[in-house]
Design a protein around this motif. Structure first.
Motif, PDB file in Angstrom:
ATOM      1  N   VAL A 439     -42.433  -1.091  24.411  1.00 13.08           N
ATOM      2  CA  VAL A 439     -41.772  -1.443  25.678  1.00 13.08           C
ATOM      3  C   VAL A 439     -41.304  -2.903  25.646  1.00 13.08           C
ATOM      4  N   ASP A 440     -42.140  -3.771  25.118  1.00 11.03           N
ATOM      5  CA  ASP A 440     -41.756  -5.184  25.016  1.00 11.03           C
ATOM      6  C   ASP A 440     -40.557  -5.367  24.100  1.00 11.03           C
ATOM      7  N   ALA A 441     -40.625  -4.743  22.928  1.00 11.62           N
ATOM      8  CA  ALA A 441     -39.579  -4.967  21.929  1.00 11.62           C
ATOM      9  C   ALA A 441     -38.243  -4.391  22.381  1.00 11.62           C
ATOM     10  N   LEU A 442     -38.311  -3.367  23.223  1.00 12.27           N
ATOM     11  CA  LEU A 442     -37.076  -2.713  23.679  1.00 12.27           C
ATOM     12  C   LEU A 442     -36.775  -3.053  25.137  1.00 12.27           C
ATOM     13  N   SER A 443     -37.215  -4.216  25.590  1.00 15.11           N
ATOM     14  CA  SER A 443     -37.113  -4.522  27.023  1.00 15.11           C
ATOM     15  C   SER A 443     -35.661  -4.595  27.497  1.00 15.11           C
ATOM     16  N   ALA A 444     -34.743  -4.881  26.563  1.00 17.36           N
ATOM     17  CA  ALA A 444     -33.337  -4.944  26.976  1.00 17.36           C
ATOM     18  C   ALA A 444     -32.785  -3.555  27.305  1.00 17.36           C
ATOM     19  N   THR A 445     -33.414  -2.547  26.760  1.00 19.72           N
ATOM     20  CA  THR A 445     -33.014  -1.155  27.024  1.00 19.72           C
ATOM     21  C   THR A 445     -34.284  -0.371  27.335  1.00 19.72           C
ATOM     22  N   PRO A 446     -34.820  -0.552  28.532  1.00 18.81           N
ATOM     23  CA  PRO A 446     -36.184  -0.059  28.823  1.00 18.81           C
ATOM     24  C   PRO A 446     -36.401   1.380  28.357  1.00 18.81           C
ATOM     25  N   PRO A 447     -37.387   1.583  27.500  1.00 18.01           N
ATOM     26  CA  PRO A 447     -37.592   2.901  26.898  1.00 18.01           C
ATOM     27  C   PRO A 447     -38.587   3.765  27.666  1.00 18.01           C
ATOM     28  N   LEU A 448     -38.486   5.055  27.422  1.00 19.17           N
ATOM     29  CA  LEU A 448     -39.595   5.959  27.704  1.00 19.17           C
ATOM     30  C   LEU A 448     -40.413   6.061  26.423  1.00 19.17           C
ATOM     31  N   VAL A 449     -41.733   5.945  26.549  1.00 16.82           N
ATOM     32  CA  VAL A 449     -42.601   6.116  25.394  1.00 16.82           C
ATOM     33  C   VAL A 449     -43.533   7.284  25.684  1.00 16.82           C
ATOM     34  N   LEU A 450     -43.359   8.340  24.923  1.00 14.27           N
ATOM     35  CA  LEU A 450     -44.164   9.559  25.083  1.00 14.27           C
ATOM     36  C   LEU A 450     -45.231   9.566  23.988  1.00 14.27           C
ATOM     37  N   CYS A 451     -46.343  10.190  24.279  1.00 11.15           N
ATOM     38  CA  CYS A 451     -47.410  10.205  23.262  1.00 11.15           C
ATOM     39  C   CYS A 451     -48.174  11.521  23.322  1.00 11.15           C
ATOM     40  N   HIS A 452     -48.578  11.989  22.163  1.00  9.75           N
ATOM     41  CA  HIS A 452     -49.510  13.114  22.134  1.00  9.75           C
ATOM     42  C   HIS A 452     -50.479  12.996  20.968  1.00  9.75           C
ATOM     43  N   ILE A 453     -51.548  13.748  21.104  1.00  9.69           N
ATOM     44  CA  ILE A 453     -52.523  13.936  20.016  1.00  9.69           C
ATOM     45  C   ILE A 453     -52.317  15.340  19.475  1.00  9.69           C
ATOM     46  N   SER A 454     -52.162  15.447  18.152  1.00 13.48           N
ATOM     47  CA  SER A 454     -51.964  16.787  17.586  1.00 13.48           C
ATOM     48  C   SER A 454     -52.824  17.055  16.355  1.00 13.48           C
ATOM     49  N   HIS A 455     -53.621  16.092  15.936  1.00 12.72           N
ATOM     50  CA  HIS A 455     -54.502  16.277  14.780  1.00 12.72           C
ATOM     51  C   HIS A 455     -55.827  15.600  15.101  1.00 12.72           C
ATOM     52  N   VAL A 456     -56.894  16.366  15.034  1.00  3.29           N
ATOM     53  CA  VAL A 456     -58.204  15.826  15.395  1.00  3.29           C
ATOM     54  C   VAL A 456     -59.199  16.007  14.253  1.00  3.29           C
ATOM     55  N   TYR A 457     -60.143  15.105  14.197  1.00  3.20           N
ATOM     56  CA  TYR A 457     -61.226  15.129  13.210  1.00  3.20           C
ATOM     57  C   TYR A 457     -62.522  14.807  13.950  1.00  3.20           C
ATOM     58  N   GLU A 458     -63.642  15.002  13.292  1.00  7.56           N
ATOM     59  CA  GLU A 458     -64.899  14.664  13.955  1.00  7.56           C
ATOM     60  C   GLU A 458     -64.935  13.194  14.352  1.00  7.56           C
ATOM     61  N   THR A 459     -64.367  12.340  13.513  1.00  5.59           N
ATOM     62  CA  THR A 459     -64.515  10.900  13.764  1.00  5.59           C
ATOM     63  C   THR A 459     -63.270  10.248  14.365  1.00  5.59           C
ATOM     64  N   GLY A 460     -62.191  10.982  14.554  1.00  3.96           N
ATOM     65  CA  GLY A 460     -61.004  10.345  15.110  1.00  3.96           C
ATOM     66  C   GLY A 460     -59.855  11.309  15.279  1.00  3.96           C
ATOM     67  N   ALA A 461     -58.671  10.759  15.525  1.00  2.83           N
ATOM     68  CA  ALA A 461     -57.506  11.587  15.821  1.00  2.83           C
ATOM     69  C   ALA A 461     -56.236  10.821  15.513  1.00  2.83           C
ATOM     70  N   SER A 462     -55.130  11.558  15.525  1.00  2.00           N
ATOM     71  CA  SER A 462     -53.816  10.944  15.369  1.00  2.00           C
ATOM     72  C   SER A 462     -53.200  10.673  16.736  1.00  2.00           C
ATOM     73  N   LEU A 463     -52.257   9.765  16.777  1.00  2.00           N
ATOM     74  CA  LEU A 463     -51.431   9.530  17.973  1.00  2.00           C
ATOM     75  C   LEU A 463     -49.977   9.587  17.523  1.00  2.00           C
ATOM     76  N   TYR A 464     -49.187  10.352  18.240  1.00  2.00           N
ATOM     77  CA  TYR A 464     -47.785  10.555  17.869  1.00  2.00           C
ATOM     78  C   TYR A 464     -46.928  10.092  19.042  1.00  2.00           C
ATOM     79  N   PHE A 465     -46.046   9.137  18.765  1.00  2.03           N
ATOM     80  CA  PHE A 465     -45.220   8.542  19.820  1.00  2.03           C
ATOM     81  C   PHE A 465     -43.764   8.962  19.656  1.00  2.03           C
ATOM     82  N   THR A 466     -43.114   9.218  20.766  1.00  2.61           N
ATOM     83  CA  THR A 466     -41.662   9.424  20.783  1.00  2.61           C
ATOM     84  C   THR A 466     -41.065   8.360  21.703  1.00  2.61           C
TER      85      THR A 466
END
Lengths: 542, 542
Positions: A439-466
């Protein structure tokens, strides 16, 4: 329709997916773009960028096949010499060496947004000088053995679906397209393993396995175009990873052709015979050699499948629920959790969430019988079962998202994705940090930042941003600035620079910082041993 | 009593296990030895070998601790020079450098049968010249950084429980004993990870985790003496691997000290950021550096456990059953299947099998609730539930088998184990081939060859062999001949040379044949990068 029925997508350069599939943006999406200040290029007040041109304009994106037109800039590269072409023809046969502009253009770069933008700008600077189609491991090995003598660098190409930046060798180079390595070599029903050649694309591999009653269970979003060799070289992870694991967890053996010979690994599922060298080759992205086949664990095809949507009050509430499943089970085959913004953007009909009261959407899927115990965990964690409707909507649209990027670019939007993974305790702060950096880096063209988790493990997970915002006058530079900020946020928050997209060129600097200079030196030593002349994918990974 | 209540075994050189635990062979075992023609050394007709001497004879096996007597041959090695000792003292403090014979003898070799036989023969040729006890990663790193300049090789030592051959550097060398690195550094309850230092022995690590309500779940047969660092360096696998996985599957992060600096790996459970370098360090057996700590996945301590015996008509029938569980689940935590001979030898009371009608014994164990679905699979596969009796007998005796080796050697028996793993379809032929090779090679002293499966995967399993026969006049050579034959049989039948014991020196030649010369060169390049002067464990692995 299941995955094994899908056709292989013969990708066209500069535009994602099967060109026969026309994708139009829904009206609601076009409306949403207006709210982000996104205007179709050429419209009053729109930037003069490369957003796809006015409707009907010629965009230099897609060659229709070998021989089709390509941008004039391509001709600037020197042609291969007679001895070079003769060497290539001596290995694979002259009919399997092409140097026409269309073929070369079709093997240029991958499918990151900056790749697409450069296609749209007609940038042909990193076009290969020829495309070679070997038919066997031995032909691949012979090519690699002779390329140094003929002053040729080699870029391996199987699916061509990279989204993390291709390379531009400074000298002459060929692309080795593995599509003729497309065999199911062996299927061991007792061990439940299959030997698959590297050029098999996702649907083709599934189809061959389905004929025998099996599935690999690897369904990344690039499934229609990506290949077995690409899965292996880039440590791919698919949408069913909760049930089937990552591709690197499926591989029990592999064969690698290098300029100095062949390496074959994998006598057993697991071994204490030294380091697990399979895991040194997996993820080496063509820098050490070309993986020509893998032995993978397979499973019986499921006779039933169930997909379901669930609603949680918030991403944090959903996070606790999916962590509980990841740590104490029972895990479904597919487990995804969208954050509030992704949920809102993806749901054309907010009533799906039970009355428009906000919240986030999770998707669970089972290959096989429905497991009530999984549902009970979600219910206990505050989840509300939305039934099969949202699950089926997700399932049938699961490979569509990348298709939307091209019409979005046409409309003047900048849209791209990035991803990371971390241990559970770092996930909330990592998500916040990456979002804020974008959001900071794209402040001149305010973005939507979407996020999801799609891969999980016992000790952690992924984060996927659009990320979606209006294109600036220089959208390539605009994205590189945002990406740089996101990379730093990931590193500072303790995430890995990539969970499943790979390193490529986009992540190389961050990757080196992540593993440290001594580990980079160790990898360079391996590279120098297997590829002493630096023929393979120069500039990639290390 | 659970694993976290067990004391750490302070091993004594040349004899397995906690010396306070007196182990006597059961009368039935002594009877059985007679049937194998095994006679106590010194008895009429017994060979003059090194089988432990006549009753009451002094055997030069166990030093009682630093300062105790050691064989005279030890004094043949040159003493460390003043500058060498001063360097070591400058790093760890002079009180943490010992060069008395007792300490050095106590850090000599591991616990293979040939190691024990050489102890019994008073062979001190590979005794270290000093033992150094660093207290931190930085001290380990400083030792490694300075050893080349001081012309010292380094042998890492954490548990000292190797059974695959130690090494004998030709020049002066020190042993770096990691026992002071014994801290639980961090426990992340959200991520379910723990940071454990390398010198923590199995019971000590479990005890620290148990205080917080967690378990690692790693219980190899060497559990009482082995250490976290050893588990990591040798890719250990424990008796509960069906439920908890191998040690290399538990490690999500690690810190390695090398002569050229430190490598830290593991930002996330899984990543696509290049090769998985954790899997390059795990299994490197001290050749690349010294692992000083690992971050491991932990799980809540189970509140209940269940162990049960099952009978199958034959090993083949049991094999089908355990494969079914491994491929389609649900897996128990412990899953073991003995063959006919191991079943007969281990069961003092054949009535356990329900009337002495033959068959084989399987053991299943659950950490947590009993899972009837697992039992149903076994029943459907022809298994007969023998109840908790045999399960508890196995559980309470699970660490006793290695203790029996010393009294067996005393009685004139040659006894040793070896193990392999392969894909399921190769398991029957592999088992036959290894058994026949051992029987052939030991035909002068006809052996009993016992076998079991104790680690299973979807695509394959391990095979663990125990060999018992009469000692010849030269039992070391006798075993080396048999081992050589077994190694070749394993390779020819498509198995890996070791599933969980490691490479050491015993498997080095076979290991190189298994991965091929080019892969060996790649490992040597890594070694040369991290340890350019060849200080670390010279001769091990590569």
């Amino acid at each position: 329709m299941t995955e094994s029925d899908l056709p292989v997508a013969e990708l066209t350069p500069g535009r994602w997916g099967d060109p026969s599939q026309v994708v139009e943006l829904p009206a609601a999406a076009l409306d949403a773009l207006k709210h982000l200040g996104i205007k179709r290029p050429g419209a009053a007040g729109a930037p003069a960028g490369v957003g796809g041109g006015a409707p009907g304009a010629e965009t230099p994106r897609a060659a229709e096949g070998p021989g089709a037109s390509a941008p004039a800039g391509a001709a600037d590269r020197p042609e291969l010499t007679g001895p070079q072409l003769a060497f290539l023809a001596s290995v694979v046969g002259s009919e399997h060496v092409t140097s026409d502009l269309g073929s070369r253009w079709a093997h240029t770069r991958g499918y990151s947004t900056t790749d697409l933008l450069r296609f749209r700008a007609g940038d042909a600077s990193d076009m290969p000088d020829a495309v070679v189609y070997p038919a066997s491991h031995d032909e691949v090995a012979a090519l690699l053995a002779g390329c140094a003598e003929h002053d040729l660098a080699v870029v391996p190409y199987s699916g061509g679906t990279s989204v993390v930046g291709g390379l531009a060798p400074t000298g002459r180079f060929i692309t080795v397209d593995l599509r003729r390595l497309d065999q199911l070599v062996d299927l061991d029903e007792i061990s439940r393993t299959a030997t698959l050649q590297a050029g098999l694309r996702g649907p083709a591999a599934e189809h061959l396995l389905a004929e025998r009653g099996y599935t690999l269970g690897h369904f990344p979003q690039s499934y229609e175009g990506a290949s077995i060799g690409g899965y292996a070289a880039a440590r791919s992870s698919g949408q069913s990873s909760a049930g089937y694991g990552r591709f690197d967890q499926m591989v029990v053996g592999l064969t690698l052709a290098t300029p100095r010979g062949t390496i074959e690994l994998g006598r057993a599922p697991m071994s204490a015979a030294g380091p697990d060298l399979r895991q040194l080759i997996l993820g080496s992205e063509g820098a050490f050699g070309i993986i020509t086949s893998v032995v993978v664990r397979i499973r019986p095809r499921p006779t039933e499948r169930h997909f379901e949507g669930w609603r949680f009050e918030s991403f944090d509430a959903g996070l606790t629920a999916v962590r509980r499943l990841a740590q104490d089970g029972p895990l479904p085959t597919v487990l995804r959790l969208s954050d509030e913004i992704e949920t809102a953007v993806n749901l054309a009909d907010p009533d799906v969430l039970g009355g428009g009261s906000g919240g986030v959407l999770a998707i669970i899927g089972f290959d096989g019988p429905y497991n009530q115990a999984t549902a009970d965990v979600l219910t206990a964690a505050g989840g509300e079962n939305l039934g099969e409707g949202p699950g089926e909507t997700w399932r049938t649209g699961r490979y569509r998202a990348p298709y939307l990027r091209d019409p979005l670019l046409d409309e003047g939007a900048l849209v791209e994705t990035l991803e990371t993974a971390a241990f559970w305790s770092r996930i909330p702060a990592l998500k916040t940090a990456v979002t804020e950096a974008l959001v900071d880096a794209l402040s001149a063209t305010p973005p939507l930042v979407l996020c999801h988790i799609s891969h999980v493990y016992e000790t952690g997970a992924s984060l996927y941003f659009t990320v979606i915002c209006a294109q600036s006058d220089d959208p390539v530079e605009q994205w590189l600035t945002a990406k740089y900020a996101a990379n730093h946020a990931i590193a500072d928050a303790g995430g890995t620079i990539t969970h499943h997209h790979g390193v490529g060129t986009d992540h190389r600097t961050a990757y080196h910082a992540e593993i440290g200079s001594l580990a980079v030196e160790a990898l360079q030593a391996v590279k120098h041993t297997l590829d002493p002349d630096g023929v393979l994918n120069p500039g990639i990974l290390i």
